[in-house]
Structures are given as C-alpha cells and as structure tokens.
Design an enzyme around this catalytic site. Sequence first.
Site, PDB file in Angstrom:
ATOM      1  N   HIS A  48     -32.835  20.127 -60.513  1.00 19.24           N
ATOM      2  CA  HIS A  48     -31.504  19.912 -59.935  1.00 19.24           C
ATOM      3  C   HIS A  48     -30.598  19.124 -60.875  1.00 19.24           C
ATOM      4  O   HIS A  48     -29.406  18.953 -60.601  1.00 19.24           O
ATOM      5  CB  HIS A  48     -31.623  19.188 -58.592  1.00 19.24           C
ATOM      6  CG  HIS A  48     -30.648  19.677 -57.567  1.00 19.24           C
ATOM      7  ND1 HIS A  48     -29.354  20.055 -57.888  1.00 19.24           N
ATOM      8  CD2 HIS A  48     -30.763  19.844 -56.221  1.00 19.24           C
ATOM      9  CE1 HIS A  48     -28.725  20.440 -56.782  1.00 19.24           C
ATOM     10  NE2 HIS A  48     -29.556  20.324 -55.769  1.00 19.24           N
ATOM     11  N   ASP A  72     -33.755  41.442 -56.837  1.00 19.20           N
ATOM     12  CA  ASP A  72     -34.404  42.746 -57.009  1.00 19.20           C
ATOM     13  C   ASP A  72     -34.652  43.016 -58.495  1.00 19.20           C
ATOM     14  O   ASP A  72     -33.718  43.247 -59.262  1.00 19.20           O
ATOM     15  CB  ASP A  72     -33.526  43.846 -56.406  1.00 19.20           C
ATOM     16  CG  ASP A  72     -34.185  45.211 -56.428  1.00 19.20           C
ATOM     17  OD1 ASP A  72     -35.301  45.328 -56.973  1.00 19.20           O
ATOM     18  OD2 ASP A  72     -33.583  46.163 -55.910  1.00 19.20           O
TER      19      ASP A  72
END
Length: 443
Positions: free
Chosen positions: A155, A376
């Site tokens: 982060h 994907d």
Amino acid sequence: MEVSITSRQTIKPFSEQVHLLKPFKLSFLDQLIPPHYYPLVYFYTQPFDCPFNTAQISQQLKRSLAQCLNNFYPLSGRVINNLRIDHFEDGVVFNEAKIHGSLSDYLQNMELDALNKFLPFQAFCHLTDTTLPLLAVQLNMFDCGGIALAMCCSHKIIDASTLSSFLKNWTAFFRGSSYEISHPNLIEASSQLFPACVPPNYSPLINGLWFSERRRKTRRFFFDENAICSLKSKVKSENLEHPTRFQALSAFIWKYAMLASKSASGIFKPSVLANTVNIRPRMESKLPDYSMGNIFWLTFTPYNSTEKDIELQHLAYLLKEAVGNFNRNFLNPLLGEKGFQVISEQLKMLAEFASQGNGELYFFTSWLNFGLDEVDFGWGKPTWFEVPGVDHCPSINNFIIFKEIGQQKGAIEAWIALNEKDMVILEKDPEFLTFASPNYMHD
C-alpha cells in the site's frame, strides 16, 4: 489444506532500460501510508474443453508480468527512506505452489484462515523490513488443475486505481496485446502535485492510527441485491433522495458496529468513520488510473449521540455530506508543499480522538466499480475473488472493505475486521443478520 512452495523467482522489468531510470519520488500521501501489504486471491476453474497447461501458464504469466513492469516500473523497486523508490532491478517475487485438493471442494467449504496460505507474504500487518518487494505473486495450482492466483500489493505505492490499471495492463500483455499508457509522464503526477515532506518522527502517530494491539476478528458478510435495495430504501430521505450502495451499506454496518461496541463495553462510545475517496477524477485536470501511488484521501464523519435509536437515514446523510465536502475547495489547498500542513491538522485531531481511548475509529474502503472482479487472462473471469483477512496482532484497525461477488451481479461482499469482542456480538445480532448473510453458496 496443504500448500507446498515448488519454486521462487524474481521477475524484473523486460527492458533493461528501466533499471537506468531516475528514482520514483513518493508523494506525501504515499509517505503517510504505513508499509503493509493488502492481498487478493483469484480462483479460476479449469475449463472442461481446454485443460490448463500450468507450465505454459506459468511461463506466460512471468513473461507478461515482466513486460507490464516496463510501464509500472516503480513496482519492481524498493522504498528508500520513505522518500523515493529505486533499485528497479530488484524486481518482484513470483512463487509457484502446489495445493493438495480440489478447487471445487475448497470453494464449497471455504475456510477463511486457509486463504492466507495462498499468499506469498503476510497481509494487513505493519512491516518493518524496508527491503521487501512492493509486489509479490503466488501461482497456486490445485491437483484438479484449478488455479488460485494470489497477490500481495504494497500500500506504500499501490491503491485500488493503480492496481486496477496494472491488472488490465498485465492481462492485456498475457493475451498478446498491450494496454497503452497514453501519457507516461502522468505516472509520476502524484509526487509533483503532493511533494514529499512528511518528517520521519511522524511515523508513530500514523502507525497508531492504522494499527492496533487489540486482537481483531475478521468475518465476511454477503448482501444480495434484495438486501441492498431494501437498505437503500431505508436510508432514503429528503436530504438523500438517491442513496448509493456504498452509503446504504456503510451506514448499516457502522450502526451495528457501534451497537456491538456499546454492548461489549457497556457504554456508547463516540466514533469516527474514515472513508477513502479517490482524488484522480476530482482534480481540475483529471488524472488517469495509471497515475501511481496513493492518490486518495479520507473523509472523516464523526458521530456522538446518546440516543437509544441510531437512525440509518441520519448516518447515510452524514456520509453524503462528508464526501460532498471533498470538492475542489478542499483539494486545491492540498496541492504543493503546503498540502501536508492541511492534512497534518486533520491527523492530529484524529490522533487526539484515538488517544483518549473512549472512542472508536472505523476505516471504510470500497473496491466497487474498479473491475477488480473481472481479471481475465484469457481463461474467462475468475470463478471467485477474495480478499484474505487477518486475525493477527498487531493488525490494521477496525476495517471494512466492500467488493463485488465474482460473477453474481448486484451482490456485494463486505470484509469486516473488528475488535474481537465486538465481532462476537455483531455476528450473532439477529437484526444485522436480517440483511447480512455470513454464508454464500457457490454454484
């Protein structure tokens, strides 16, 4: 569930020219984020008509990752003195692991603790080792041929927008095309708009806000489309005619978290809800998603009432007002070297509130609408997408993440990490469970 690491590699940017680039400067927004990983795990079921060739997939993942790191080169470096990222030749971690068992069996009987076994590093815990990579990947392969692709993202440099853009880029390279970055100079926009200036002695204050020694308990709850519609109807008012999913769910969870805290402690504690807001689309000159770093800040919504009944409508309206105030009049003073002074005053007030010990601070973040559930690589969208929780100590404070539920449209999953005593009460609250389900059945 047994997970066995079979290989460990380092993936470096495909182009050696990246190693010669000047250091990437952090912004003061990046400096304010304590070093820790947040995790993701994507599950892909092996197609019946075209079985996975795991050896080929592994090689293609590593090659496309190296190509992607040409664009997102800071991810391959290391943080230096909380000021810059350098040593881009150090690369990212790529592990491969074997899982003894079936993916379908795991999804039917998902154990939350087991999710952390898929990860290359421990997540949501404060890191003291500055030499750790900013991105780590683990390709987990089930006996049945199914795949769990896990990531630990630092982060310190990766927020949800950065991650979304990175994954779009990576999957595009994997499929043989590319994801064009039209203005590469904007990758570094954050450090120019919000230049680094946080003093080193600020770390204890920031760490105290983010992390707690109190033991946490993490649970996930599911809200189907009917529950969300019902909650949106409940929070609707003259002051909030068109509530969002986030406003409705945040108000609902906040209310019952406060009630659980009251039940556990015997007193009603004042609380503050801190909500992450993406700065990029709110800038006068909008920044693209691929602008790297933590280009977000928090809205702070206080609530302190001794009323027996906490009104959902009022909480949702307070959330709307807080985000509404996050406009250019608020953002413009944040730009430049004086921006940190503005945020510093906010943080000092928040730290004073937290130090009194009689209040609760809740962090809410939404991963909705970032497309993180649609990653994907050419195998179709993931069967399931998870954010592993953590029950370790010291771990991140009261923390709630919203995300879509795989391929089920209209439903939302909330990962909730609370004080252990509060969670024991919340997960048995019949009114809370009227809308929030702790279980989800996979098809």
